[in-house]
Design a protein around this motif. Structure first.
Motif, short mmCIF file in Angstrom:
data_model
loop_
_atom_site.label_atom_id
_atom_site.label_comp_id
_atom_site.label_asym_id
_atom_site.label_seq_id
_atom_site.Cartn_x
_atom_site.Cartn_y
_atom_site.Cartn_z
N ALA A 13 100.99 36.83 37.36
CA ALA A 13 99.56 36.55 37.55
C ALA A 13 99.10 36.67 39.00
O ALA A 13 97.94 36.99 39.26
CB ALA A 13 99.21 35.17 37.00
N ASP A 30 100.55 36.53 32.57
CA ASP A 30 100.87 35.17 33.03
C ASP A 30 102.28 34.77 32.60
O ASP A 30 103.07 34.25 33.40
CB ASP A 30 99.86 34.16 32.50
N THR A 73 96.07 39.32 29.79
CA THR A 73 96.15 38.31 30.86
C THR A 73 97.17 37.24 30.52
O THR A 73 97.96 36.82 31.38
CB THR A 73 94.76 37.70 31.12
N THR A 124 96.05 41.67 37.97
CA THR A 124 94.80 41.10 37.47
C THR A 124 94.13 42.06 36.50
O THR A 124 94.33 43.28 36.59
CB THR A 124 93.82 40.78 38.61
N VAL A 125 93.34 41.51 35.59
CA VAL A 125 92.65 42.30 34.59
C VAL A 125 91.15 42.11 34.74
O VAL A 125 90.66 40.98 34.77
CB VAL A 125 93.08 41.90 33.15
#
Length: 180
Positions: A81, A76, A72, A85-86
């Motif tokens: 971002a 970012d 993440t 998404t994770v």
């Protein structure tokens, strides 16, 4: 930067050669909804996310909370971002959240690079959940070596059109016996 890091320190990633194969699929298919299972540090998520058209989304599923947090942060820093998404969890448990993040539509592209023994059962779960539908492209890493039990048998059925590509195994020296 991740490729340079990977040349100096061992890490799981698809690497440059297989990365170009995935790039070719993304360019040819222009997916709007992508699912990645097995994110590790986010190498392929960033690579795929950076190649997508505006408005497209990548939903990543990563079992390890530590790896998910690292991925993440890398996503970012890559400026992705808003589109990548994770989710923390196992592929087998992630279908409801993945489908929600795909706005209840099937994926255009699925990239499997996690527990090799999980490829076939996770793909079946994604089919039942409606994440895999006719037209969904599934790319799976390391199906020949170290192998993904049951996966090649599954995708050799008439519902799938399967192409195997030669590519180097990038994790020589790493443990390849996954614990499920």
């Amino acid at each position: 930067a991740l490729e340079t890091f990977g040349q100096r320190y061992p890490m799981f990633s698809i690497g440059a050669v297989k990365g170009r194969i995935v790039d070719d699929v993304v360019r040819a298919r222009r997916p709007r909804r992508v699912v990645e299972v097995g994110t590790f540090l986010g190498y392929s998520a960033v690579r795929i996310g950076a190649a997508l058209a505006p408005g497209a989304t990548v939903v990543c599923v990563e079992f390890s909370p530590e790896f998910a947090a690292t991925a993440t942060n890398i996503i970012d820093r890559a400026g992705l971002a808003s589109s990548v998404t994770v989710i923390v969890g196992k592929g087998e448990d992630a279908s409801p959240e993945v489908l929600k993040r795909l706005q209840n539509a099937p994926a255009d592209l699925i990239f499997l690079d996690h527990c090799k023994e999980c490829y076939a059962p996770d793909l079946e779960r994604f089919e039942r959940a409606g994440i895999v539908a006719p037209g969904t492209v599934v790319v799976a890493d390391n199906v020949r070596f170290p192998g993904a039990p049951g996966y090649l048998e599954k995708v050799s059925k008439p519902d799938y059109s399967t192409v195997l590509r030669d590519a180097p195994y990038e994790s020589v020296g790493w443990e390849t016996k996954w614990k499920v």
